[in-house]
Motif scaffolding. Structure first.
Motif, PDB file in Angstrom:
ATOM      1  N   PRO A  12      11.686  22.261   3.383  1.00  0.00           N
ATOM      2  CA  PRO A  12      12.775  22.466   2.422  1.00  0.00           C
ATOM      3  C   PRO A  12      13.897  21.432   2.584  1.00  0.00           C
ATOM      4  N   ASN A  13      13.506  20.172   2.762  1.00  0.00           N
ATOM      5  CA  ASN A  13      14.491  19.099   2.823  1.00  0.00           C
ATOM      6  C   ASN A  13      14.427  18.343   1.516  1.00  0.00           C
ATOM      7  N   TYR A  14      15.430  18.570   0.696  1.00  0.00           N
ATOM      8  CA  TYR A  14      15.378  17.996  -0.639  1.00  0.00           C
ATOM      9  C   TYR A  14      16.782  17.713  -1.136  1.00  0.00           C
ATOM     10  N   ARG A  15      16.838  16.906  -2.166  1.00  0.00           N
ATOM     11  CA  ARG A  15      18.117  16.613  -2.806  1.00  0.00           C
ATOM     12  C   ARG A  15      17.884  16.658  -4.309  1.00  0.00           C
ATOM     13  N   ILE A  16      18.797  17.334  -5.012  1.00  0.00           N
ATOM     14  CA  ILE A  16      18.682  17.431  -6.465  1.00  0.00           C
ATOM     15  C   ILE A  16      19.753  16.526  -7.060  1.00  0.00           C
ATOM     16  N   GLU A  17      19.358  15.661  -7.962  1.00  0.00           N
ATOM     17  CA  GLU A  17      20.351  14.830  -8.646  1.00  0.00           C
ATOM     18  C   GLU A  17      20.277  15.110 -10.136  1.00  0.00           C
ATOM     19  N   VAL A  18      21.425  15.504 -10.691  1.00  0.00           N
ATOM     20  CA  VAL A  18      21.487  15.786 -12.117  1.00  0.00           C
ATOM     21  C   VAL A  18      22.381  14.735 -12.751  1.00  0.00           C
ATOM     22  N   ASP A  19      21.946  14.209 -13.860  1.00  0.00           N
ATOM     23  CA  ASP A  19      22.752  13.210 -14.552  1.00  0.00           C
ATOM     24  C   ASP A  19      22.570  13.423 -16.049  1.00  0.00           C
ATOM     25  N   ARG A  20      23.367  12.715 -16.812  1.00  0.00           N
ATOM     26  CA  ARG A  20      23.178  12.809 -18.257  1.00  0.00           C
ATOM     27  C   ARG A  20      23.058  11.392 -18.793  1.00  0.00           C
ATOM     28  N   VAL A  21      21.874  11.095 -19.318  1.00  0.00           N
ATOM     29  CA  VAL A  21      21.596   9.765 -19.843  1.00  0.00           C
ATOM     30  C   VAL A  21      21.369   9.907 -21.342  1.00  0.00           C
ATOM     31  N   ASN A  22      22.129   9.162 -22.140  1.00  0.00           N
ATOM     32  CA  ASN A  22      22.061   9.271 -23.600  1.00  0.00           C
ATOM     33  C   ASN A  22      22.167  10.717 -24.067  1.00  0.00           C
ATOM     34  N   ASN A  23      23.115  11.426 -23.488  1.00  0.00           N
ATOM     35  CA  ASN A  23      23.391  12.818 -23.855  1.00  0.00           C
ATOM     36  C   ASN A  23      22.259  13.801 -23.546  1.00  0.00           C
ATOM     37  N   THR A  24      21.307  13.390 -22.728  1.00  0.00           N
ATOM     38  CA  THR A  24      20.255  14.329 -22.319  1.00  0.00           C
ATOM     39  C   THR A  24      20.309  14.461 -20.799  1.00  0.00           C
ATOM     40  N   ASP A  25      20.230  15.691 -20.333  1.00  0.00           N
ATOM     41  CA  ASP A  25      20.280  15.907 -18.891  1.00  0.00           C
ATOM     42  C   ASP A  25      19.010  15.394 -18.222  1.00  0.00           C
ATOM     43  N   THR A  26      19.192  14.769 -17.061  1.00  0.00           N
ATOM     44  CA  THR A  26      18.028  14.362 -16.281  1.00  0.00           C
ATOM     45  C   THR A  26      18.070  15.111 -14.956  1.00  0.00           C
ATOM     46  N   LEU A  27      16.900  15.446 -14.450  1.00  0.00           N
ATOM     47  CA  LEU A  27      16.807  16.154 -13.176  1.00  0.00           C
ATOM     48  C   LEU A  27      15.861  15.389 -12.266  1.00  0.00           C
ATOM     49  N   ASP A  28      16.384  14.920 -11.139  1.00  0.00           N
ATOM     50  CA  ASP A  28      15.568  14.217 -10.156  1.00  0.00           C
ATOM     51  C   ASP A  28      15.562  15.030  -8.869  1.00  0.00           C
ATOM     52  N   VAL A  29      14.377  15.234  -8.314  1.00  0.00           N
ATOM     53  CA  VAL A  29      14.270  15.977  -7.063  1.00  0.00           C
ATOM     54  C   VAL A  29      13.656  15.060  -6.013  1.00  0.00           C
ATOM     55  N   PHE A  30      14.388  14.849  -4.924  1.00  0.00           N
ATOM     56  CA  PHE A  30      13.910  14.024  -3.816  1.00  0.00           C
ATOM     57  C   PHE A  30      13.451  14.948  -2.713  1.00  0.00           C
ATOM     58  N   VAL A  31      12.223  14.736  -2.247  1.00  0.00           N
ATOM     59  CA  VAL A  31      11.649  15.635  -1.257  1.00  0.00           C
ATOM     60  C   VAL A  31      11.096  14.825  -0.093  1.00  0.00           C
ATOM     61  N   GLU A  32      11.354  15.296   1.122  1.00  0.00           N
ATOM     62  CA  GLU A  32      10.831  14.590   2.292  1.00  0.00           C
ATOM     63  C   GLU A  32       9.360  14.915   2.500  1.00  0.00           C
ATOM     64  N   LEU A  33       8.616  13.860   2.753  1.00  0.00           N
ATOM     65  CA  LEU A  33       7.184  13.987   2.971  1.00  0.00           C
ATOM     66  C   LEU A  33       6.919  14.329   4.445  1.00  0.00           C
ATOM     67  N   LEU A  34       5.936  15.175   4.687  1.00  0.00           N
ATOM     68  CA  LEU A  34       5.562  15.511   6.070  1.00  0.00           C
ATOM     69  C   LEU A  34       4.433  14.577   6.524  1.00  0.00           C
ATOM     70  N   PRO A  35       4.340  14.288   7.859  1.00  0.00           N
ATOM     71  CA  PRO A  35       3.335  13.335   8.353  1.00  0.00           C
ATOM     72  C   PRO A  35       1.909  13.666   7.888  1.00  0.00           C
ATOM     73  N   GLU A  36       1.545  14.938   7.912  1.00  0.00           N
ATOM     74  CA  GLU A  36       0.163  15.282   7.556  1.00  0.00           C
ATOM     75  C   GLU A  36      -0.113  15.125   6.057  1.00  0.00           C
ATOM     76  N   GLN A  37       0.945  14.908   5.282  1.00  0.00           N
ATOM     77  CA  GLN A  37       0.751  14.767   3.837  1.00  0.00           C
ATOM     78  C   GLN A  37       0.610  13.317   3.406  1.00  0.00           C
ATOM     79  N   LEU A  38       0.775  12.411   4.352  1.00  0.00           N
ATOM     80  CA  LEU A  38       0.809  11.001   3.996  1.00  0.00           C
ATOM     81  C   LEU A  38      -0.530  10.504   3.445  1.00  0.00           C
TER      82      LEU A  38
END
Lengths: 435, 139
Positions: free
Chosen positions: A355-381
């Motif tokens: 559960p290590n994540y960051r949510i970034e919300v922005d508005r580009v051309n009047n539309t909301d954007t949602l970006d989710v950054f998630v840390e990868l675990l070693p076994e998932q590489l």
């Protein structure tokens, strides 16, 4: 000449409104106390009895209801009439135990639709209008509320629901829609699409738009007005109080008139719960005066705003609320959808991520954007870029299922998400929503 | 023919690559080959080093995300058409190549090619049968 849907009520002298509110409040408190054991218990704990409430001057004695109370009493605990007297439910978009189910008797539906009808008339709507409802239909209150209000005014109603922009535009142009109702970001999107297709603002027949369900700025209002060649009106509401139409804008566009015959608005200090005087900034609290099935008393909206009793040139005497300027909890409204960071966390854990994540919300051309950054675990590489991209897509799909809106997911190496005091900074909202 | 490749996941940001090469230099790890696959957000570094397990430990100790991936190594004659011959052969036998990279062997006569196939074992058999020379270790 200003037109009203219910002139006598909408232009009632302030003293009369207060008398009406007092009279209704006394009855409503009795109704709730007798029929909602959960609230009766809250009142008993506070040592307040229905006979202590003689009018709106006693409102502050009543306990608050918050979102957590609604969670606790899910699904029937706040119901004040037999289920057999109810004719409809609507629900919020929350999905992780945050979902609120609101019940309506036919009477409750009528008053809700009246509120929406007032908003439509205030935006210039008459029975000659063609009103396009591009809010979502279904559990969401947006579609149902404006649809009902449109019927009451006698407009030709186009029940489009949201999405399928090509079809929205085709109906808008072919059937000459004059009023558009949807979220402001969708209105902006329709405007852009029209422009891309080579249409000028004067090519459509729209004269007004009634936009709500998400925060938007004055700047965005001007953009939409220019793109569609309309006057854009704000509308406010929440499922807990009925839906859209609790408050609506008139041609002045200086705050939204609260339908005070049905709702009492208070501004409180979000930390102490103390009632603040008119004109001060604080948390907005609503008391439903007429609702039978789901009558919330002193419901804390978490919206931070200011009320003004200043005289309005439109002739309406209802108090006005400014656009909410923020929320006192962690809920985000993205593209009109309520999003809690905890929902995203739940998906990550379900999908085997940390559960290590960051949510970034922005508005580009009047539309909301949602970006989710998630840390990868070693076994998932994975050793290929496609492998990583595939995982990002799968995670994005899982989050979409949970939230109803699609985020862009970015997998990042461990420990790259900035932590403050050991805890990850979860939400970065870059939108400039408040002027 | 099997080679243990070090795979490292990095953000596509300035300085990451030099940080890794510096770490290797300090730890005395010798890099034989390096290839990068990247998108605008991230990169995947594929490295052939003399001691992959030690290198992985060094990276992990410094907070990098890495793993060991099995690939195959083949020696290809340094003449035109040799790599093509190997790849045609794999395609004919239905072996899909996920990625490959090549580096010089140290002699003028041949080059080394690292291949990651959907089926490494089959790829190995096909190439061996056709007379390609395997590279087993690089230390």
């Amino acid at each position: 000449m200003e037109r009203y849907f219910q002139k006598d009520i909408e232009t009632m002298p302030v003293e009369k409104i207060k008398e009406l509110q007092s009279e209704k409040l006394v009855k409503q408190v009795k109704h709730v106390y007798e029929n909602v054991p959960y609230y009766r218990n809250l009142m008993d704990k506070k040592g307040v009895r229905p006979e202590d409430i003689h009018g709106i001057e006693d409102l502050h004695k009543l306990p608050f209801i918050s979102k957590s109370d609604l969670r606790e009493t899910y699904p029937y605990g706040m119901l004040a009439v037999p289920l057999s007297d109810c004719v409809r439910i609507q629900s919020t978009s929350g999905t992780t135990g945050k979902r609120v189910i609101a019940y309506y008797t036919q009477h409750d539906i009528e008053l809700w639709e009246d509120c929406c009808a007032r908003a439509i008339v205030a935006a210039g709507g008459t029975k000659e209008d063609v009103l396009q409802v591009a809010y979502g239909y279904g559990l969401f209150t947006g579609g149902a509320g404006l649809h009902g209000g449109s019927h009451k005014v006698g407009c030709l109603t186009l029940p489009m629901s949201s999405g399928n922009t090509e079809r929205q535009i085709q109906f808008m142009l072919d059937l000459k829609s004059t009023i558009l109702c949807c979220t402001p970001s969708y209105a902006a999107y329709i405007g852009e699409t029209l422009k891309e297709q080579g249409y000028k603002p004067e090519d459509n027949s729209l004269k007004a738009g009634i936009f709500g369900a998400e925060p938007w700025t004055e700047e965005m209002r001007r953009d939409i007005e220019k793109a569609l060649g309309i006057k854009a009106y704000d509308i406010y509401g929440l499922t807990e109080t009925s839906g859209p139409g609790v408050a609506f804008e008139c041609k002045e566009q200086k705050g939204m008139h609260i339908n005070e015959d049905h709702f009492i608005a208070e501004i409180i200090d979000p930390d102490t719960g103390e009632v603040l005087p008119e004109g001060e900034k604080g948390e907005l609290v609503f008391t439903s005066l007429d609702k039978e099935a789901f009558p919330l008393l002193r419901y804390r909206t978490r919206d931070i705003c200011v009320l003004s009793r200043e005289k309005c040139s439109c002739g309406r005497t209802f108090i006005r609320m400014a656009k909410p300027m923020g929320r006192s909890d962690d809920m985000l409204i993205i593209r009109g959808v309520n999003v809690f960071p905890s929902q995203i966390e739940t998906v990550l854990l379900n999908e085997g991520y940390a559960p290590n994540y960051r949510i970034e919300v922005d508005r580009v051309n009047n539309t909301d954007t949602l970006d989710v950054f998630v840390e990868l675990l070693p076994e998932q590489l994975s050793d290929t870029t496609e492998g990583i991209v595939k995982m990002e897509k799968a995670l994005s799909a899982a989050i979409t299922t949970m939230l109803g809106i699609r985020p862009a997911v970015h997998l990042v190496p461990p420990k790259t998400i900035v932590r403050s005091e050991g805890k990850a900074v979860r939400v970065i909202d870059k939108r400039k929503l408040h002027d | 023919m099997k080679i243990r490749q070090l795979t490292v996941f990095v953000e596509n940001k300035m300085g990451y690559l030099s940080e890794i090469t510096e770490l290797f230099a300090k730890s005395g790890i010798d890099m034989k080959a390096l290839s990068i696959a990247d998108t605008k957000d991230f990169g995947i570094l594929r490295l052939i080093v003399d001691n992959p397990d030690f290198a992985l430990k060094v990276l992990k100790d410094h907070g990098f995300l890495g793993t060991i991936t099995e690939v195959i190594g083949v020696e290809i004659k340094n003449t035109a058409g040799e790599l093509s011959k190997a790849l045609t052969l794999l395609a004919e036998k239905g072996v899909n190549v996920e990625y490959l990279y090549a580096f010089l062997s140290g002699t003028k006569e041949s080059a080394f090619v690292v291949i990651k196939a959907t089926d490494n074992i089959k790829a190995e058999t096909v190439l061996k049968d056709a007379g390609f020379k395997a590279i087993n270790g690089l230390s």
